[in-house]
Design a protein around this motif. Structure first.
Motif, PDB file in Angstrom:
ATOM      1  N   MET A   1       0.913  -1.399  -0.015  1.00 36.83           N
ATOM      2  CA  MET A   1      -0.064   0.072  -0.032  1.00 36.83           C
ATOM      3  C   MET A   1       0.847   1.093   0.022  1.00 36.83           C
ATOM      4  SD  MET A   1      -3.113   1.312   0.205  1.00 36.83           S
ATOM      5  CE  MET A   1      -3.708   2.972   0.355  1.00 36.83           C
ATOM      6  N   THR A   2       0.818   2.198  -1.093  1.00 39.58           N
ATOM      7  CA  THR A   2       1.624   3.293  -1.118  1.00 39.58           C
ATOM      8  C   THR A   2       0.670   4.561  -1.324  1.00 39.58           C
ATOM      9  OG1 THR A   2       1.846   2.913  -3.479  1.00 39.58           O
ATOM     10  CG2 THR A   2       3.655   1.775  -1.903  1.00 39.58           C
ATOM     11  N   ALA A   3      -0.445   4.490  -1.491  1.00 41.14           N
ATOM     12  CA  ALA A   3      -1.389   5.535  -1.541  1.00 41.14           C
ATOM     13  C   ALA A   3      -2.386   5.775  -0.715  1.00 41.14           C
ATOM     14  CB  ALA A   3      -1.980   5.452  -3.095  1.00 41.14           C
TER      15      ALA A   3
ATOM     16  N   GLY B   1      -5.872   8.944  -3.162  1.00 42.51           N
ATOM     17  CA  GLY B   1      -4.815   8.339  -3.970  1.00 42.51           C
ATOM     18  C   GLY B   1      -3.188   8.978  -3.964  1.00 42.51           C
ATOM     19  N   GLU B   2      -3.426   9.900  -3.032  1.00 40.94           N
ATOM     20  CA  GLU B   2      -1.923  10.711  -2.824  1.00 40.94           C
ATOM     21  C   GLU B   2      -0.783   9.798  -2.557  1.00 40.94           C
ATOM     22  OE1 GLU B   2      -0.232  14.015  -0.061  1.00 40.94           O
ATOM     23  OE2 GLU B   2      -1.916  14.420  -0.992  1.00 40.94           O
ATOM     24  N   GLU B   3       0.364   9.942  -3.051  1.00 40.27           N
ATOM     25  CA  GLU B   3       1.238   8.831  -2.465  1.00 40.27           C
ATOM     26  C   GLU B   3       1.789   9.108  -0.945  1.00 40.27           C
ATOM     27  OE1 GLU B   3       4.390   6.107  -2.442  1.00 40.27           O
ATOM     28  OE2 GLU B   3       3.173   6.556  -4.185  1.00 40.27           O
ATOM     29  N   THR B   4       1.779   8.005  -0.531  1.00 40.08           N
ATOM     30  CA  THR B   4       1.927   8.298   1.168  1.00 40.08           C
ATOM     31  C   THR B   4       3.251   7.577   1.793  1.00 40.08           C
ATOM     32  OG1 THR B   4       0.560   6.249   1.455  1.00 40.08           O
ATOM     33  CG2 THR B   4      -0.501   8.312   1.464  1.00 40.08           C
ATOM     34  N   GLY B   5       3.595   6.688   0.914  1.00 43.41           N
ATOM     35  CA  GLY B   5       4.979   5.938   1.555  1.00 43.41           C
ATOM     36  C   GLY B   5       4.643   5.019   2.537  1.00 43.41           C
ATOM     37  N   GLY B   6       3.484   4.171   2.218  1.00 48.14           N
ATOM     38  CA  GLY B   6       3.076   3.021   2.912  1.00 48.14           C
ATOM     39  C   GLY B   6       1.863   3.409   3.803  1.00 48.14           C
ATOM     40  N   ARG B   7       1.546   4.541   3.981  1.00 48.22           N
ATOM     41  CA  ARG B   7       0.229   4.747   5.070  1.00 48.22           C
ATOM     42  C   ARG B   7      -1.027   4.601   4.237  1.00 48.22           C
ATOM     43  NH1 ARG B   7       1.458   8.332   9.405  1.00 48.22           N
ATOM     44  NH2 ARG B   7      -0.575   9.495   9.027  1.00 48.22           N
ATOM     45  N   TYR B   8      -2.068   4.378   5.054  1.00 50.15           N
ATOM     46  CA  TYR B   8      -3.436   4.091   4.455  1.00 50.15           C
ATOM     47  C   TYR B   8      -4.237   5.496   4.202  1.00 50.15           C
ATOM     48  CZ  TYR B   8      -3.182  -0.877   5.154  1.00 50.15           C
ATOM     49  OH  TYR B   8      -2.778  -2.230   5.003  1.00 50.15           O
TER      50      TYR B   8
ATOM     51  N   ALA C   1      -3.876   5.432  10.534  1.00 50.98           N
ATOM     52  CA  ALA C   1      -3.397   5.964   9.253  1.00 50.98           C
ATOM     53  C   ALA C   1      -2.299   5.053   8.908  1.00 50.98           C
ATOM     54  CB  ALA C   1      -2.779   7.180   9.512  1.00 50.98           C
ATOM     55  N   GLU C   2      -1.508   4.237   9.548  1.00 49.15           N
ATOM     56  CA  GLU C   2      -0.502   3.590   9.297  1.00 49.15           C
ATOM     57  C   GLU C   2      -0.688   2.106   8.970  1.00 49.15           C
ATOM     58  OE1 GLU C   2       3.312   3.962  11.331  1.00 49.15           O
ATOM     59  OE2 GLU C   2       3.019   6.219  11.579  1.00 49.15           O
ATOM     60  N   HIS C   3      -1.612   1.529   9.698  1.00 55.92           N
ATOM     61  CA  HIS C   3      -1.688  -0.039   9.797  1.00 55.92           C
ATOM     62  C   HIS C   3      -3.135  -0.333   9.824  1.00 55.92           C
ATOM     63  CE1 HIS C   3       2.366   0.127  11.438  1.00 55.92           C
ATOM     64  NE2 HIS C   3       1.981   0.944  12.369  1.00 55.92           N
ATOM     65  N   TYR C   4      -4.104   0.377   9.673  1.00 55.29           N
ATOM     66  CA  TYR C   4      -5.515  -0.099   9.425  1.00 55.29           C
ATOM     67  C   TYR C   4      -6.079  -0.239   7.989  1.00 55.29           C
ATOM     68  CZ  TYR C   4     -10.507  -0.635  11.012  1.00 55.29           C
ATOM     69  OH  TYR C   4     -11.904  -1.096  11.132  1.00 55.29           O
TER      70      TYR C   4
END
Length: 204
Positions: free
Chosen positions: A1-3, A8-15, A119-122
């Motif tokens: 998951m990168t967006a 749809g913005e790039e997040t570097g792995g966050r949801y 935001a990071e794991h769910y």
């Protein structure tokens, strides 16, 4: 998951991206206020405020505004937010039993404290963000507004027993402060000064 699951913005792995994480935090802080604001319309004030200055509507009303009761029954915010709290806890701590009902404000606070993890794991973070946004729209459509727009409580006397209306007042689109229960209008500067003067005193 990168967006971000919302935009749809790039997040570097966050949801969730930073912008939508902040939006979720804002809604978790706002929803209890909107819910409480809506509840204030349910039961009119019955005790006299003291000396009254307006009174343009006669007739009795039921002790509960039935139209508003119908709106309150359409409010699904407490149930929805509770379900998200239960699911987040299930995913993060599967060994724990489901939390007992705690009320909307407590559930929103709990989710707010877990927001970085969400935001990071769910995986359902985007769905949660969208549903919280829908709840805000629904509550506002039912008439709820956050506290800063309130102009006080209506001080109109509505019957010959001295019953005070007591509904929460807000400025309308035309800037006139108008009670949507009894119809009293506070138009002039003098009206507004008297309105503020006869507000019930806050207990210390």
């Amino acid at each position: 998951m990168t967006a971000c699951e919302v935009c749809g913005e790039e997040t570097g792995g966050r949801y969730l991206c930073e912008r939508h994480t902040i939006a979720v935090a804002r809604r978790l802080a706002l929803l209890p206020d909107l819910d409480s604001d809506l509840a204030m319309y349910l039961v009119p004030a019955r005790a006299p405020f003291g000396e009254h200055v307006t009174g343009n509507v006669a007739g009795s009303r039921p002790p509960i505004n039935l139209d508003v009761l119908s709106l309150m029954q359409a409010n699904r915010a407490p149930q929805v937010v509770q379900s998200w709290r239960v699911d987040v806890q299930r995913v993060r701590w599967p060994e724990r039993s489901a939390p007992p009902p705690a009320g909307l404000a407590a559930d929103c606070r709990w989710l707010g404290m877990e927001l970085e993890w969400i935001a990071e794991h769910y995986p359902a973070a985007g769905e949660m963000a969208r549903e919280l946004a829908e709840l805000e729209v629904e509550l506002r459509s039912l008439g709820a507004e956050p506290a800063p727009r309130r102009e006080g409580l209506c001080v109109a006397v509505t019957d010959d027993q001295g019953t005070v209306c007591g509904a929460v007042l807000r400025p309308g689109p035309d800037k006139v402060v108008r009670c949507r229960w009894c119809g009293t209008e506070y138009r002039t500067e003098q009206d507004l000064l008297l309105l503020q003067h006869y507000q019930p005193k806050q207990s210390a």
